[in-house]
Design a protein around this motif. Structure first.
Motif, PDB file in Angstrom:
ATOM      1  N   SER A   1      11.902   5.019 -10.606  1.00  0.00           N
ATOM      2  CA  SER A   1      11.245   5.006 -11.914  1.00  0.00           C
ATOM      3  C   SER A   1      10.132   3.965 -11.910  1.00  0.00           C
ATOM      4  N   GLY A   2       9.318   3.980 -12.968  1.00  0.00           N
ATOM      5  CA  GLY A   2       8.247   2.995 -13.068  1.00  0.00           C
ATOM      6  C   GLY A   2       8.787   1.577 -13.123  1.00  0.00           C
ATOM      7  N   VAL A   3       9.900   1.394 -13.813  1.00  0.00           N
ATOM      8  CA  VAL A   3      10.526   0.071 -13.909  1.00  0.00           C
ATOM      9  C   VAL A   3      11.009  -0.378 -12.536  1.00  0.00           C
ATOM     10  N   GLU A   4      11.608   0.546 -11.776  1.00  0.00           N
ATOM     11  CA  GLU A   4      12.113   0.202 -10.442  1.00  0.00           C
ATOM     12  C   GLU A   4      10.974  -0.166  -9.500  1.00  0.00           C
ATOM     13  N   VAL A   5       9.863   0.535  -9.590  1.00  0.00           N
ATOM     14  CA  VAL A   5       8.708   0.208  -8.750  1.00  0.00           C
ATOM     15  C   VAL A   5       8.166  -1.172  -9.113  1.00  0.00           C
ATOM     16  N   SER A   6       8.099  -1.469 -10.418  1.00  0.00           N
ATOM     17  CA  SER A   6       7.633  -2.787 -10.847  1.00  0.00           C
ATOM     18  C   SER A   6       8.553  -3.882 -10.332  1.00  0.00           C
ATOM     19  N   CYS A   7       9.853  -3.628 -10.361  1.00  0.00           N
ATOM     20  CA  CYS A   7      10.822  -4.607  -9.848  1.00  0.00           C
ATOM     21  C   CYS A   7      10.650  -4.802  -8.348  1.00  0.00           C
ATOM     22  N   LEU A   8      10.437  -3.699  -7.629  1.00  0.00           N
ATOM     23  CA  LEU A   8      10.256  -3.785  -6.177  1.00  0.00           C
ATOM     24  C   LEU A   8       9.006  -4.586  -5.833  1.00  0.00           C
ATOM     25  N   ALA A   9       7.951  -4.436  -6.649  1.00  0.00           N
ATOM     26  CA  ALA A   9       6.707  -5.162  -6.403  1.00  0.00           C
ATOM     27  C   ALA A   9       6.833  -6.648  -6.741  1.00  0.00           C
ATOM     28  N   THR A  10       7.670  -6.957  -7.746  1.00  0.00           N
ATOM     29  CA  THR A  10       7.809  -8.338  -8.208  1.00  0.00           C
ATOM     30  C   THR A  10       8.841  -9.111  -7.403  1.00  0.00           C
TER      31      THR A  10
ATOM     32  N   PRO B   1       0.801  -1.225   0.000  1.00  0.00           N
ATOM     33  CA  PRO B   1       0.000   0.000   0.000  1.00  0.00           C
ATOM     34  C   PRO B   1       0.837   1.280   0.000  1.00  0.00           C
ATOM     35  N   MET B   2       2.127   1.199   0.308  1.00  0.00           N
ATOM     36  CA  MET B   2       2.973   2.392   0.392  1.00  0.00           C
ATOM     37  C   MET B   2       3.853   2.577  -0.846  1.00  0.00           C
ATOM     38  N   MET B   3       3.596   1.818  -1.909  1.00  0.00           N
ATOM     39  CA  MET B   3       4.443   1.880  -3.093  1.00  0.00           C
ATOM     40  C   MET B   3       4.519   3.291  -3.675  1.00  0.00           C
ATOM     41  N   GLY B   4       3.364   3.967  -3.702  1.00  0.00           N
ATOM     42  CA  GLY B   4       3.360   5.316  -4.259  1.00  0.00           C
ATOM     43  C   GLY B   4       4.220   6.267  -3.445  1.00  0.00           C
ATOM     44  N   ASP B   5       4.130   6.192  -2.116  1.00  0.00           N
ATOM     45  CA  ASP B   5       4.942   7.050  -1.258  1.00  0.00           C
ATOM     46  C   ASP B   5       6.418   6.696  -1.359  1.00  0.00           C
ATOM     47  N   LEU B   6       6.723   5.410  -1.440  1.00  0.00           N
ATOM     48  CA  LEU B   6       8.119   5.000  -1.568  1.00  0.00           C
ATOM     49  C   LEU B   6       8.701   5.442  -2.912  1.00  0.00           C
ATOM     50  N   GLN B   7       7.875   5.406  -3.948  1.00  0.00           N
ATOM     51  CA  GLN B   7       8.345   5.863  -5.256  1.00  0.00           C
ATOM     52  C   GLN B   7       8.727   7.335  -5.208  1.00  0.00           C
ATOM     53  N   ALA B   8       7.907   8.130  -4.522  1.00  0.00           N
ATOM     54  CA  ALA B   8       8.211   9.557  -4.405  1.00  0.00           C
ATOM     55  C   ALA B   8       9.403   9.795  -3.482  1.00  0.00           C
ATOM     56  N   THR B   9       9.473   9.075  -2.379  1.00  0.00           N
ATOM     57  CA  THR B   9      10.565   9.257  -1.415  1.00  0.00           C
ATOM     58  C   THR B   9      11.915   8.902  -2.010  1.00  0.00           C
ATOM     59  N   PHE B  10      11.980   7.781  -2.715  1.00  0.00           N
ATOM     60  CA  PHE B  10      13.249   7.307  -3.267  1.00  0.00           C
ATOM     61  C   PHE B  10      13.447   7.726  -4.722  1.00  0.00           C
ATOM     62  N   GLN B  11      12.457   8.440  -5.271  1.00  0.00           N
ATOM     63  CA  GLN B  11      12.507   8.884  -6.667  1.00  0.00           C
ATOM     64  C   GLN B  11      12.760   7.694  -7.603  1.00  0.00           C
TER      65      GLN B  11
END
Length: 402
Positions: A47-56, A35-45
């Motif tokens: 990319s979309g690819v990095e967020v997808s990797c973090l989720a997978t 649930p915090m992926m959006g906040d973590l994406q903003a905090t750590f800046q």
């Protein structure tokens, strides 16, 4: 009462406590971050690819590290391996709380590795310490896993708002550390009881890879997991495109998880009492098919289909997990079957969200992805019917490599 019987009862009670604590820690570190992926994406800046990797990453780790559990348990003992897994999980959770992208990903891998090993060894603990209560204790463990996962997901945003993202991530190190400390005495007792850990089948080089039943159990777990993770990843988008508000579509996923909590207990108990698990497997397949066809053909009755999905997916995983114990004649075989099934199963499951997402991108609608999920029920059911017959996995003798 004899002193030895008191010690034995105390030991079983401690093992039961350890089992429950292990189960409580096998979901929260994964569901608590989503649930915090959006906040973590903003905090750590990120990319979309990095967020997808973090989720997978967590699902990939569940598959990638599961195969290590049985060899480690064979070498140092099941209880000691669980201590190591929980220590790894605690370390990974704490590392994620540091303001570093490298540590965020490193901690996720370590936490995923710890959960992978714990997942594999949980049915082994049940088989070894509570062979006469496989159904009830597997069910209780499944219920605790589902409940802790739902709790972590539900508390993520409130904890984030109250104390910040670092505390919201780090808080789950507390129960994992308590579990590791609880398993310490069990590991010490296991080393005293079995100073030279050795399993004859493993030493001979016997293999489960030649067992059709082992492949059926592994394949059934893989297909069940694939459909579950694909639905959890994309169901909110599917229902939103069908006209439901984003908040309502998100609630549907939560309801599915809530429905799964009591089923996590009931299904393993029922499965162990039946002479064959094939009726359960057939019922789950029919319920999934009704739900998916319903979403495809009558989407406005969405909540009805969500109830069907909750019943089906909430029953499928506990049943697949219970089969790991029911098809194993001993704890060592259960460890190897669990490692084989979860390693392949979760790697296959990781392809589910990706495949469904790509199919939606290529076609521009959810019709083909839903038809694909329906088609996947055919191999899931076929493998389940093979895995559900009353038999034990028999390792095939192979040549030992020295």
């Amino acid at each position: 009462m004899k002193p030895s019987s008191v010690i034995n009862r105390a030991g079983r009670l401690w093992a039961l406590t350890g089992l429950m604590l292990l189960a409580l820690n096998l979901r929260a570190a994964i569901t608590g971050i989503s649930p915090m992926m959006g906040d973590l994406q903003a905090t750590f800046q990120l990319s979309g690819v990095e967020v997808s990797c973090l989720a997978t990453l967590p699902v990939l780790c569940l598959g990638g590290f599961a195969s290590l559990a049985a060899p480690m348990a064979h070498r140092v003992g099941t209880e000691t391996t669980i201590v190591g897994a929980l220590t790894l999980l605690t370390t990974g959770i704490l590392l994620r709380a540091f303001p570093s992208t490298v540590l965020l990903f490193t901690g996720t891998v370590l936490a995923g590795a710890g959960i992978a090993v714990g997942n594999v060894l949980l049915p082994v603990v049940v088989k070894r310490h509570f062979a006469a209560r496989v159904g009830s204790l597997t069910g209780l463990a499944m219920m605790l896993m589902a409940g802790s996962g739902a709790l972590a997901a539900g508390l993520a945003i409130p904890l984030h708002d109250a104390a910040g993202w670092r505390s919201a991530l780090a808080v789950w190190a507390v129960p994992s550390l308590i579990a590791a400390l609880t398993w310490g005495p069990l590991a010490a007792r296991g080393r005293r009881a079995h100073p030279h850990v050795s399993h004859t089948a493993a030493a001979r080089g016997d293999s489960l890879l030649r067992s059709p039943l082992a492949w059926a159990v592994a394949g059934f777990l893989g297909m069940v997991s694939l459909l579950f993770y694909a639905l959890m990843a994309w169901l909110p988008e599917i229902m939103h495109d069908d006209g439901f508000a984003p908040t309502e579509a998100g609630m549907m996923v939560s309801v599915i998880q809530i429905i799964s909590i009591p089923l996590g207990f009931a299904v393993p108990v029922l499965a162990t009492r039946l002479p064959t698990q094939r009726p359960l497997i057939t019922g789950i397949a029919v319920t999934k098919a009704v739900a998916l066809f319903g979403i495809l053909l009558a989407p406005r009755a969405g909540w009805l289909w969500i109830a069907f999905l909750g019943l089906a997916t909430g029953s499928a995983f506990p049943l697949a997990f219970t089969l790991l114990s029911l098809r194993s004649p001993s704890a060592p075989v259960a460890a190897r079957l669990s490692g084989m099934a979860q390693s392949g199963g979760y790697l296959v499951a990781a392809l589910g969200p990706l495949t469904i997402g790509l199919t939606h991108s290529l076609t521009g609608s959810w019709t083909v992805p839903l038809l694909l999920l329906i088609a996947l029920l055919i191999p899931e059911t076929a493998l389940g019917l093979l895995a559900g017959r009353p038999a034990f996995v028999r390792p095939a003798a192979g040549r030992a490599h020295g």
